[in-house]
Design an enzyme around this catalytic site. Sequence first.
Site, PDB file in Angstrom:
ATOM      1  CE  LYS A  24      -6.033  -1.281 -12.052  1.00  0.00           C
ATOM      2  NZ  LYS A  24      -6.239  -1.139 -10.608  1.00  0.00           N
ATOM      3  CG  ASN A  25      -8.146   2.126 -11.288  1.00  0.00           C
ATOM      4  OD1 ASN A  25      -8.007   0.935 -10.981  1.00  0.00           O
ATOM      5  ND2 ASN A  25      -7.141   2.965 -11.357  1.00  0.00           N
ATOM      6  CB  CYS A 118      -0.197  -2.191  -6.161  1.00  0.00           C
ATOM      7  SG  CYS A 118      -0.606  -3.008  -7.704  1.00  0.00           S
ATOM      8  NE  ARG A 123      -3.165   1.581  -2.531  1.00  0.00           N
ATOM      9  CZ  ARG A 123      -3.455   0.974  -3.679  1.00  0.00           C
ATOM     10  NH1 ARG A 123      -2.892  -0.168  -3.991  1.00  0.00           N
ATOM     11  NH2 ARG A 123      -4.342   1.505  -4.514  1.00  0.00           N
ATOM     12  CG  ASP A 126      -8.136   7.640   7.257  1.00  0.00           C
ATOM     13  OD1 ASP A 126      -7.429   7.160   6.343  1.00  0.00           O
ATOM     14  OD2 ASP A 126      -8.202   8.861   7.472  1.00  0.00           O
ATOM     15  CG  ASP A 306      -2.569   4.852 -11.150  1.00  0.00           C
ATOM     16  OD1 ASP A 306      -3.780   4.658 -11.303  1.00  0.00           O
ATOM     17  OD2 ASP A 306      -2.007   4.833 -10.036  1.00  0.00           O
ATOM     18  CB  ILE A 328      -0.503  10.166  -4.876  1.00  0.00           C
ATOM     19  CG1 ILE A 328      -0.733  11.292  -5.862  1.00  0.00           C
ATOM     20  CG2 ILE A 328      -1.788   9.467  -4.438  1.00  0.00           C
ATOM     21  CD1 ILE A 328      -1.677  12.378  -5.385  1.00  0.00           C
ATOM     22  NE  ARG A 398      -3.782  -6.601  -9.164  1.00  0.00           N
ATOM     23  CZ  ARG A 398      -3.764  -6.261  -7.886  1.00  0.00           C
ATOM     24  NH1 ARG A 398      -2.685  -6.481  -7.177  1.00  0.00           N
ATOM     25  NH2 ARG A 398      -4.803  -5.703  -7.338  1.00  0.00           N
TER      26      ARG A 398
END
Length: 420
Positions: A24-25, A118, A123, A126, A306, A328, A398
């Site tokens: 997915k990513n 999500c 998140r 910057d 994840d 994270i 997703r």
Amino acid sequence: MSNEVMLIRGGIPLEGTVRVSGGKNTSVAVMPATLLSDEPCVIENLPDISDVHAMVDILSSLGAKVSFRDGRMEVDPTSVSSSQVGYEHARRLRGSYYLMGVLLGRYHEFEVAQPGGCDIGLRMIDQHLKGFRALGASVEERNGIVTAKATRLTGAKINFDQVTVGGTINVMLAACRAEGNSILLNAAKEPHVVDVANFLNSMGASIKGAGTDTIRISGRPNLHGSSYAVIPDQIETGTLMIAAAATHGDVVISNCIPTHMEALTAKLLEMGVRVEEQGDAIEVRGAGPHRGVRVKTQVYPGFPTDLQQPMSALLTTASGDSEIYETIFENRFRHVDELNRMGANIRVSGRLALFTGVPELLSAPVTVTDLRAGAALLVAGLMASGETEIHAPEYIDRGYEHIEDKLRALHADIRRERLG
Ligand code: EPZ
């Protein structure tokens, strides 16, 4: 929330072989990266998940000619006529932020709404914008829209204040067509950063060092078309490994890259789970008692954030105490309340979750709050005696392609029903 519910009758050991889908990513970055090319591209091994469909819609909305069937996307970027991505599209997936780097790199401008994704923490983006500014763009954030313009893009040295997967990839996308050389320092090393760099290089870009914390890019005025297949999904691989262990099953996970899984494999072995690497497959045997362990999420090659949520489900019945420290994201324990409803004993304090092993999980109605929380509840449902009702299962769609079919093929008793 959809009017669907996923029903799982747990306690059945998963057995058999399952094939991992494309990542997915990596897909949500490689797909928009095709717009950096002056010619048509073909991308294969794309997973049939809602984030991929959302990205197809975004590329089409920009004017690109896109076709997507059976994991293969054909895209002709020469008809792109817009550099704007509105809220309706951007909110559908986090990866919509990659259109910023691509549109800046190709057209020297963009107007893209802040991304969705999500709800697992602040998140910020910057660091993405810091990179764009370093390349010569003027960037403004107002009313939830990010706008950027550059008369020209010039290579620069960019030192990320913190390791960011999205920021690393996004700045790489913009820099690969800038004039001159760029160096990205403190770059993310995740497998999909390497996959995106490999794809860009297949289009004629010059990117070296992807997979290390220093990436060197020599800008190219043009990039040509390419045919490329994305790598297998590291997180789907890990979720299936955890599900095999959690159900005390015996599963061969094929079409994966075992070296991407080292941190999880080490933890499973520490728990007493048997894991055997077999070329492009991994066999996981979960028979026998599981010992509690301590997990600390880290950037790659550490334990992936994840996977901490599905791992939480496995730890609920491991003997003794376990803990997960999430370094994270600041809000990635929303699945814990749901696991406790199923009889788990987990206490959260800030970024630390403390587990006391319980003999078994019990079925209960639970609700998914984010993609990997859904993975945690999926694993818990496979473990629990009785029938677990998982509400809002669309979050799972997703990031996991045809997950019920895959699990049913491993003897799971899982189905989806419409409510009301
Ligand atoms: C990507 O998110 C993944 N999403 C996430 O996967 C994954 O959890 C994450 O990387 C870490 O591996 C996609 O690739 C689409 P980050 P991203 O930038 O890019 C902070 C899943 O389940 N940060 O590495 O958003 C940020 O707030 C999803 O598949 C800044 O402060 O992750 C976070 O706390 C969930 N400023 C931390 O850094 C920035 O400019 C890591 O974020 C960027 C990030």
